[in-house]
Design an enzyme around this catalytic site. Structure first.
Site, PDB file in Angstrom:
ATOM      1  N   TYR A   1       0.804  -1.201  -0.028  1.00 46.77           N
ATOM      2  CA  TYR A   1       0.064   0.007  -0.152  1.00 46.77           C
ATOM      3  C   TYR A   1       0.888   1.189  -0.052  1.00 46.77           C
ATOM      4  CZ  TYR A   1       0.834   0.955   5.000  1.00 46.77           C
ATOM      5  OH  TYR A   1       1.358   1.022   6.238  1.00 46.77           O
TER       6      TYR A   1
ATOM      7  N   LYS B   1       6.582  -1.939   2.131  1.00 39.67           N
ATOM      8  CA  LYS B   1       5.425  -1.309   2.716  1.00 39.67           C
ATOM      9  C   LYS B   1       4.125  -2.329   2.276  1.00 39.67           C
ATOM     10  CE  LYS B   1       3.126   3.144   3.246  1.00 39.67           C
ATOM     11  NZ  LYS B   1       3.360   3.302   4.693  1.00 39.67           N
TER      12      LYS B   1
ATOM     13  N   GLU C   1      11.321   2.273  14.853  1.00 42.08           N
ATOM     14  CA  GLU C   1      10.477   3.269  14.349  1.00 42.08           C
ATOM     15  C   GLU C   1       9.115   3.189  14.877  1.00 42.08           C
ATOM     16  OE1 GLU C   1       9.542   2.860  10.017  1.00 42.08           O
ATOM     17  OE2 GLU C   1       9.429   0.639  10.441  1.00 42.08           O
TER      18      GLU C   1
ATOM     19  N   LEU D   1      11.061   1.168   7.616  1.00 40.54           N
ATOM     20  CA  LEU D   1      10.336   1.716   6.198  1.00 40.54           C
ATOM     21  C   LEU D   1      11.169   2.939   5.617  1.00 40.54           C
ATOM     22  CD1 LEU D   1       7.652   1.432   4.383  1.00 40.54           C
ATOM     23  CD2 LEU D   1       6.904   3.174   5.434  1.00 40.54           C
TER      24      LEU D   1
END
Ligand code: PLP
Length: 304
Positions: free
Chosen positions: A33, A149, A182, A207
């Protein structure tokens, strides 16, 4: 007017839009996505988002459902149909529909493409940036390819839920070495006691955030020293300043971590300067002339 979603070539009201129960996204999280921000009809850092989408697709050997230009047109059209100019757009591509079997189906089905869009409230973001958010730490339970992702987001979901349960805005995930990877849906930054911007190096465990790139460019312009080195939970707690960054959270200050104040418990001066430059970056999209065909179509209707 109902909110319209895009599903495999059709626009449908949200509540009617659906995917097959045998779509690989629903059974295997076998899809990827993107979330893109549109300001005044212009996609912010659009090429970077499309490049990352291509990279995610390639990593999972999922063919693109259409070329980039066609995809951009569908995205534009979804915004137009929803009478949106300033919006976040969610786009998901899965491997498609096939009888349940873990291995890639043969022959390969057509990939599924869905999109939704919702109004983006710049003022709400500015209010959040002025206040800052609390963050909590939580173990990083995710898989080993967080650079893709993918819609496989259960680790992120649990991290965000842990934050919500403690009244915090984000969960910072901590790896087996005690280092922060993260946020559940954002990148994590600190300004250390020496005034250096500390950020984890890009690798398979985080990411490649598009906003991170923008922040690093701003930091370089501002002559802020950048230290590409992961930081521990203790280092984060004793940082001068901290912030998160993402497409929809922009640059948002972190004012506490696990109930411990960061700096003076308020957005710090370096973070505020980065936020201000980041809005300059965003403003450039607002200032661009409206694009055809969006311009002509949207002129007929009041935009939200
Ligand atoms: N890290 C994770 C895990 C995310 O889910 C996101 C955004 O969704 C980010 C970082 C920020 O990425 P971007 O700046 O491209 O929105």
């Amino acid at each position: 007017m109902p909110h319209l979603a895009y599903v495999n070539g059709h626009y449908a009201p949200h509540q009617m839009a659906s995917l097959s129960i045998e779509d690989r996204a629903t059974q295997f999280s076998d899809g990827v996505y993107e979330v893109c921000l549109y300001l005044n009809g212009h996609g912010v850092d659009f090429t970077a988002h499309m490049d990352r989408l291509d990279r995610s697709l390639a990593a999972l050997s999922i063919p693109a459902p259409m070329g980039r230009r066609a995809l951009a047109l569908v995205m534009d059209r979804l915004l137009i149909r929803n009478r949106l100019r300033t919006a976040s757009l969610y786009l998901q591509i899965s491997r498609g529909v096939a009888p349940r079997d873990h291995a890639f189906p043969k022959p390969a089905p057509a990939p599924s493409l869905i999109m939704t869009a919702k109004r983006f409230d710049c003022d709400a973001l500015k209010r959040q940036q002025a206040k800052g958010i609390a963050v909590i730490s939580t173990p990083d339970l995710r898989w080993k390819r967080c650079d893709i992702k993918s819609v496989s987001l259960l680790g992120n979901v649990l991290a965000k839920q842990a934050a919500r349960q403690k009244g915090a805005g984000e969960g910072w995930m901590v790896d087996a070495d005690g280092l922060i990877t993260e946020g559940a849906s954002s990148s994590a930054f600190i300004i250390d006691q020496a005034g250096c911007l500390r950020i984890r190096t890009l690798a398979a465990d985080i990411l490649p955030s598009i906003t991170r790139r923008a922040v690093l460019d701003i930091a370089a312009q501002q002559k802020i020293t950048i230290d590409h080195r992961a930081f521990s939970l203790d280092e984060a707690k004793s940082a001068k300043e901290a912030f998160i960054a993402s497409t929809t959270a922009g640059v948002t200050p972190v004012i506490s971590l696990d109930d411990q104040m960061i700096g003076h418990g308020q957005p710090g001066p370096i973070t505020k300067a980065i936020i201000s430059r980041h809005w300059d970056h965003m403003q450039a999209f607002f200032d661009q002339p409206a694009r055809a065909p969006s311009a002509s179509r949207m002129a007929q209707r009041p935009a939200r």
